[in-house]
Design a protein around this motif. Structure first.
Motif, PDB file in Angstrom:
ATOM      1  N   ARG A 118       0.834  -1.202   0.000  1.00  0.00           N
ATOM      2  CA  ARG A 118       0.000   0.000   0.000  1.00  0.00           C
ATOM      3  C   ARG A 118       0.874   1.260   0.000  1.00  0.00           C
ATOM      4  NH1 ARG A 118      -3.720   3.315   3.276  1.00  0.00           N
ATOM      5  NH2 ARG A 118      -2.729   2.850   5.248  1.00  0.00           N
TER       6      ARG A 118
ATOM      7  N   LEU B 207       4.252   5.671  -5.381  1.00  0.00           N
ATOM      8  CA  LEU B 207       4.259   5.701  -6.840  1.00  0.00           C
ATOM      9  C   LEU B 207       3.210   6.664  -7.380  1.00  0.00           C
ATOM     10  CD1 LEU B 207       5.490   4.601  -9.391  1.00  0.00           C
ATOM     11  CD2 LEU B 207       4.000   2.623  -9.245  1.00  0.00           C
ATOM     12  N   THR B 208       2.090   6.789  -6.666  1.00  0.00           N
ATOM     13  CA  THR B 208       1.085   7.765  -7.077  1.00  0.00           C
ATOM     14  C   THR B 208       1.674   9.174  -7.009  1.00  0.00           C
ATOM     15  OG1 THR B 208      -0.455   6.339  -5.921  1.00  0.00           O
ATOM     16  CG2 THR B 208      -1.331   8.391  -6.742  1.00  0.00           C
TER      17      THR B 208
ATOM     18  N   ARG C 233       2.571   1.702  -3.413  1.00  0.00           N
ATOM     19  CA  ARG C 233       1.641   2.237  -4.418  1.00  0.00           C
ATOM     20  C   ARG C 233       1.397   3.724  -4.184  1.00  0.00           C
ATOM     21  NH1 ARG C 233      -2.561  -2.391  -4.191  1.00  0.00           N
ATOM     22  NH2 ARG C 233      -2.064  -3.686  -5.987  1.00  0.00           N
TER      23      ARG C 233
ATOM     24  N   MET D 161       8.620   2.328  -9.439  1.00  0.00           N
ATOM     25  CA  MET D 161       7.861   1.314 -10.188  1.00  0.00           C
ATOM     26  C   MET D 161       8.463  -0.059  -9.914  1.00  0.00           C
ATOM     27  SD  MET D 161       7.652   3.110 -13.943  1.00  0.00           S
ATOM     28  CE  MET D 161       7.359   4.866 -14.082  1.00  0.00           C
TER      29      MET D 161
END
Lengths: 121, 417
Positions: free
Chosen positions: B218, B224-225, B221, B234
């Motif tokens: 989580r 990465l957002t 991610r 990535m």
């Protein structure tokens, strides 16, 4: 009329669901889509990977390749249903049914052209 | 989910960014956490009645800030006024509303919050525990359970970690490009540690602790957002997804480790694999290789193989060779030796790990691999010595049990039929 129900959701929320919560949402929706399918009113439906997996190709002159979704908004397009309804009212009711008890946003878009096999009929 | 069930995930997902912003205002971790807590209580009262706000994160930041401001004002009547610089950042709710639209602010707030947790003076476990407490919002009890220690011991560790970072003096100005890259690398390393803590528990009997792995994914991610164009982020996310995809097949019904070769690959999570591979594809386009990307690519080669014998070991050998250059380490060479064994046989692999005996003298996997290679070469007596050393170094019963299987096989083979 065919309608596309575009599922827009706060992606941070969806990705913070536990596996159990995610499964529960899918199971709940599945009960509705099963009914639609039985009546022959459900077209293809799909769920998209997170926008972190998205790549945007911006055309015009030299194409520009960008990492990420088209629009950086809180609510991202995470999937869609294609449903067959007699009216917008029915499409709205169907959206309410599918999204019951969730904090999802549906954008209802009447479909202009549908190529189920990618070939114009 | 019930009608109210939606609030909990919203609060959970808003937490990292909201606390990051509140920390910028208050410059104090405890105060930021308290303000967020108070804002959540108000959300639970307010949202069911008035419906969800359009931007829950901004709502929580604003309310948290105002509540704390009221608190400061109340206290200031009975206590001496706080120093100017402590409140200089607290005014101006209007500008705040404009600020909340500025996603780059959010980004640096969250990065700062994560970065504070990975202070180099903190041991790895404290970094992770602090991040789980502050950023993810897990309770002390949940974290204690994940680390298999008592609640009060974990409480103490977190308190100590907090007071350590409070003295750390992390600058609150918008970071420059170099500083931002450094912070990003430190945070990525912390997320990787967190995942590994869940993936191969460093003690106790539970070998895979899924909640820690899921929390790491989580956070990856989320990172990465915020940094959608960073190939290493990535790569990190892809690596975690691909490793975690194998979790259902890694432990059998008796809690024993199942090696890659013996895993039921139908149990691998195809969704996670597909997402991981998609991220590798994106990362490769940037042509800026890094160690997370290469490790993800190695995991990707395994994920591609429907059967163990389909694995492209020479590709894995080459990827490890790249990794050795990017990040030289005896553990990387040890892993490469496993691929070399498959491509060139056990003698070549054994020669490769020979020089690692000293740096890896206390490493369980070194002796496990060494024993396995010796066994393949028919050097049973030496293999037993290596396996005995491995068992002595095993961290979990599952690790020890796995080596014992090899030993049993050796003993059986040495007995006349």
């Amino acid at each position: 009329m065919l309608y596309a129900l575009l599922c827009c959701h706060d992606e941070a929320v969806v990705s913070s669901w536990t596996k159990e919560e995610d499964d529960a949402v899918l199971a709940k929706r599945h009960r509705v889509t099963e009914r639609l399918a039985a009546k022959g009113k459900l077209g293809p439906a799909l769920r998209l990977m997170p926008t972190t997996a998205a790549t945007t190709v911006r055309m015009g002159g030299e194409p520009v390749i960008l990492d990420g979704p088209f629009a950086e908004t809180k609510e991202a397009l995470l999937g869609f249903y294609l449903i067959d309804c007699d009216s917008l009212d029915e499409a709205i009711e169907t959206a309410k049914d599918i999204g019951r008890d969730e904090k999802v946003v549906f954008e209802i878009r009447p479909v202009k052209l549908f190529l189920p096999n990618g070939i114009a009929s | 989910m019930t009608t109210l069930g939606w609030i909990d995930p919203v609060l959970r997902s808003a937490r990292p960014q909201a606390i990051g912003a509140l920390l910028r205002y208050f410059r104090d971790l405890d105060q930021a956490e308290e303000a967020f807590q108070e804002a959540c209580l108000r959300a639970l009262k307010n949202w069911p009645v008035n419906g969800p706000p359009r931007d829950p994160v901004a709502w929580l930041i604003l309310v948290g800030r105002n509540v704390a401001l009221d608190d400061v004002r109340r206290r200031s009547k009975s206590a001496p006024l706080p120093a100017d610089d402590a409140i200089s950042d607290l005014g101006d709710a209007e500008t705040d509303i404009a600020e909340r639209l500025d996603s780059s602010h959010y980004r640096d707030d969250l990065l700062r919050l994560l970065f504070i947790c990975c202070h180099p003076d903190l041991p790895a476990v404290q970094q992770i525990a602090l991040a789980l407490r502050v950023v993810s919002g897990l309770s002390v009890k949940e974290i204690a359970r994940a680390f298999l220690v008592g609640d009060s011991a974990m409480e103490q560790r977190i308190t100590r970690a907090k007071s350590r970072v409070a003295r750390a003096d992390v600058p609150f100005e918008t970071p420059g490009a170099v500083e931002r890259a450094e912070r990003l690398a430190a945070v990525a390393a912390m997320i990787y540690l967190l995942f590994n803590e869940g993936y191969s528990a460093s003690g106790g009997s539970v070998h895979v602790r899924t909640p820690l792995c899921e929390e790491a994914i989580r956070l990856a991610r989320l990172l990465l957002t915020l940094f959608p164009g960073e190939p290493e982020i990535m790569g990190l996310t892809a690596l975690l997804l691909l490793q975690h995809a194998r979790a259902p097949a890694r432990i059998d019904g008796d809690g024993a480790i199942v090696l890659l070769d013996d895993q039921d690959r139908r149990l691998w999570d195809r969704d996670l694999i597909a997402e991981g591979l998609a991220l590798i594809d994106k990362a490769v386009r940037h042509r800026r290789p890094g160690s997370y990307q290469v490790q993800a690519a190695i995991a990707g080669v395994h994920a591609h193989a429907a059967k163990p014998e389909d694995t492209d070991w020479s590709e894995i050998d080459q990827l490890y060779a790249t990794l050795e250059q990017l990040q030289p380490s005896p553990v990387v060479t040890l892993n490469r030796a496993v691929a070399v064994n498959k491509v060139h046989g056990p003698a070549a692999a054994l020669a490769m790990i020979e020089p690692l005996a000293e740096p890896l003298a206390g490493y369980f996997h070194f002796f496990g691999v060494k024993g396995g290679l010796l066994m393949q070469l028919g050097r049973a007596a030496e293999a037993r010595i290596a396996f005995d050393q491995a068992i002595a170094l095993a961290h979990t019963p599952a690790e020890a049990a796995h080596i014992r299987l090899h030993l049993d096989r050796l003993i059986k083979e040495s007995q006349p039929a």
